[in-house]
Design an enzyme around this catalytic site. Structure first.
Site, short mmCIF file in Angstrom:
data_model
loop_
_atom_site.label_atom_id
_atom_site.label_comp_id
_atom_site.label_asym_id
_atom_site.label_seq_id
_atom_site.Cartn_x
_atom_site.Cartn_y
_atom_site.Cartn_z
N HIS A 90 61.38 -56.58 44.98
CA HIS A 90 61.63 -56.05 43.64
C HIS A 90 61.82 -57.21 42.68
O HIS A 90 62.30 -58.28 43.06
CB HIS A 90 62.84 -55.10 43.61
CG HIS A 90 64.16 -55.72 43.95
ND1 HIS A 90 64.95 -56.37 43.01
CD2 HIS A 90 64.86 -55.79 45.11
CE1 HIS A 90 66.06 -56.80 43.57
NE2 HIS A 90 66.03 -56.47 44.85
N ASP A 92 63.26 -56.65 39.46
CA ASP A 92 64.41 -56.47 38.58
C ASP A 92 65.62 -57.19 39.17
O ASP A 92 65.69 -57.42 40.40
CB ASP A 92 64.72 -55.00 38.35
CG ASP A 92 65.24 -54.30 39.60
OD1 ASP A 92 64.54 -54.37 40.64
OD2 ASP A 92 66.33 -53.70 39.55
N ASP A 123 67.35 -62.69 45.24
CA ASP A 123 67.37 -61.23 45.20
C ASP A 123 66.71 -60.74 43.93
O ASP A 123 67.39 -60.49 42.94
CB ASP A 123 68.83 -60.76 45.28
CG ASP A 123 68.99 -59.26 45.29
OD1 ASP A 123 68.05 -58.56 45.72
OD2 ASP A 123 70.05 -58.78 44.84
N GLU A 156 65.21 -51.50 41.38
CA GLU A 156 65.99 -51.37 42.61
C GLU A 156 67.47 -51.54 42.35
O GLU A 156 68.31 -50.83 42.91
CB GLU A 156 65.50 -52.38 43.64
CG GLU A 156 66.07 -52.19 45.04
CD GLU A 156 67.42 -52.86 45.26
OE1 GLU A 156 68.12 -52.47 46.23
OE2 GLU A 156 67.77 -53.74 44.47
N GLU A 157 67.84 -52.51 41.52
CA GLU A 157 69.25 -52.80 41.29
C GLU A 157 69.97 -51.67 40.55
O GLU A 157 71.19 -51.53 40.64
CB GLU A 157 69.41 -54.10 40.50
CG GLU A 157 68.85 -55.34 41.17
CD GLU A 157 69.63 -55.78 42.39
OE1 GLU A 157 70.55 -55.05 42.81
OE2 GLU A 157 69.32 -56.85 42.93
#
Length: 451
Positions: A90, A92, A123, A156-157
């Site tokens: 991801h 984001d 991440d 995702e976050e």
């Protein structure tokens, strides 16, 4: 790392990887468009789409998902009759929190003490680069032996489920024999690890109201019901005296029987202050991988600066509940909401609203894909045996994919080892981990194709 052509190719590509990660980290791609411009996320999505096209991917598309964000998709055909592998990451990121607390600017990739620092470096923008490195290494050394699909999520976050809903509506898009989720991490830097379980999550907003409007605390305080005090009572009810999570009806006694997490290592990883106790009971692994955990993410109430002498008429909080494997997240949400309502004191009016949810996940570690990854990790990490660990965090897409494609094997690897400080200030990635895991992924694809 033992010498082999794939490893040598990845090593030669590391300067390019750093340059690309620098470009990708520069996008302030927080998928909360009240905080950051949507154009930042769109810029990151377009960067990834261009990178996939440059590698020969077909059908590259920006997918408009129901939560208002974009996921990036691409397909790289392999030999006729080959297996299909889906690679996930991801783009984001979490907000940088207190930017003044960062040693170097959060959206400028900066090398310091052997690590590359920047929001999303581990991440999970680093995961995007990891996938690209692995594919480039294979293309240089005989070609990619499987069909490859890449999906890079844009929210995702936030836990808003855009990609999950999109995949459910178009299940043929992401179908694959195996899925590699590049959003986890080694238990320790240098210790090859596959994540076998994930906790799910639910996000609930709770609002408490007691008065038609704020009142003078001298004139009315002592009898007028204070909504902020009521909210504090409600939130306190979510923890036992030792800090264990206590949601009525939700079990808190599961045990973890795999790799253990000793308390001193955890204290160091979590940077717990001297003299401050850990919370909960059981082993650390029990607490962070096998049991529920509640966290109050935020409270809306007057700030200290500028506060007036008032009894508060209303207050609200955002509560996160991590849900362990074996527990249905929807049922946990109902229990949490019921608990909040039941423990609100003084007849105060309370309302709850669920704003995000993801199911927990447990992998089948006996599958052929895990055997292929075990061998690949051993080579990439110079003979170190691959370990299985849990992850306290959530990747909601995992269960969506497991539900849509029950025969697919799902593996979780990535760059978020403890020193990466994901979600915190001064997030950073180890270039050594990026290099090793890129080699491991490339070798895995080769092994899996031959299995």
């Amino acid at each position: 790392m033992s010498s082999n052509p794939v490893a040598e190719t990845v090593a030669s590509l590391m300067p390019r990887a750093k340059a690309e990660l620098t470009e990708l980290v520069a996008f302030k791609s927080v998928a909360d468009f009240d905080q950051y411009p949507k154009s930042e996320s769109e810029g990151a999505a377009n960067w990834i789409a261009d990178a996939l096209r440059a590698e020969g991917f077909q059908d590259v598309a920006l997918l408009d998902t129901p939560d208002g964000t974009q996921s990036v998709y691409g397909y790289l055909p392999g030999p006729e009759g080959a297996k299909t592998v889906l690679l996930y990451a991801h783009y984001d990121v979490q907000p940088p929190l207190d930017e003044a607390a960062w040693v170097t600017p959060p959206f400028e990739l900066t090398e310091r003490d052997g690590r590359w620092y920047g929001r999303g470096s581990a991440d999970c923008k680093g995961g995007v680069i990891m996938h690209l490195l692995a594919l480039r290494a294979l293309k240089t050394n005989g070609g990619v032996p499987v069909h490859v699909k890449v999906i890079v999520e844009g929210s995702e976050e936030q836990g808003t489920g855009g990609l999950e809903r999109y995949a459910e509506e178009r299940p043929e898009l992401l179908t694959a024999d195996t899925v590699v989720i590049g959003d986890a991490g080694n238990f320790r830097a240098g210790l090859p690890t596959v994540t076998a379980t994930l906790r799910g999550m639910t996000l609930v907003r709770v609002q408490v109201d007691t008065l038609e409007g704020n009142l003078h605390s001298g004139q009315f305080g002592g009898a007028a019901p204070d909504a902020l005090a009521a909210l504090i009572r409600v939130l306190d009810s979510l923890r036992a005296k030792d800090g264990s999570t206590t949601v009525d009806g939700l079990s808190d006694d599961a045990a973890w029987d795999g790799l253990q997490y000793d308390e001193e290592s955890f204290r160091k990883d979590a940077k717990v202050l001297d003299g401050v106790e850990l919370i909960g009971s059981g082993t650390v692994a029990d607490r962070v991988w096998a049991r529920p955990a509640v966290t109050v993410l935020g409270i809306d109430c007057p700030p200290v600066v500028g506060a007036t002498a008032s009894v508060q008429a209303g207050a609200r909080a955002l509560v996160s509940l991590r849900v362990p494997p074996g527990v249905d997240a929807a049922e946990a949400t109902k229990l949490l909401e019921a608990h909040l309502e039941a423990h609100t004191p003084w007849g105060a009016r309370v309302s709850t609203e669920q704003i995000g949810q993801g199911q927990p996940f447990r992998a089948d570690t006996s599958s052929p894909a895990y055997a292929a990854m075990t061998e690949a990790m051993s080579i990439a990490y110079a003979g170190r045996e691959m370990q299985y660990a849990g992850l306290g965090g959530s990747i909601p897409l995992c269960n969506t994919l497991a539900s849509l494609y029950p025969r697919a094997e799902i593996l979780l690897i990535g760059l978020s080892e403890p020193e990466a400080q994901i979600h915190a200030v001064n997030e950073g990635v180890s270039p050594d981990e990026l290099e090793r895991l890129s080699v491991a992924e490339a070798l895995f694809l080769r092994n899996y194709a031959a299995s």
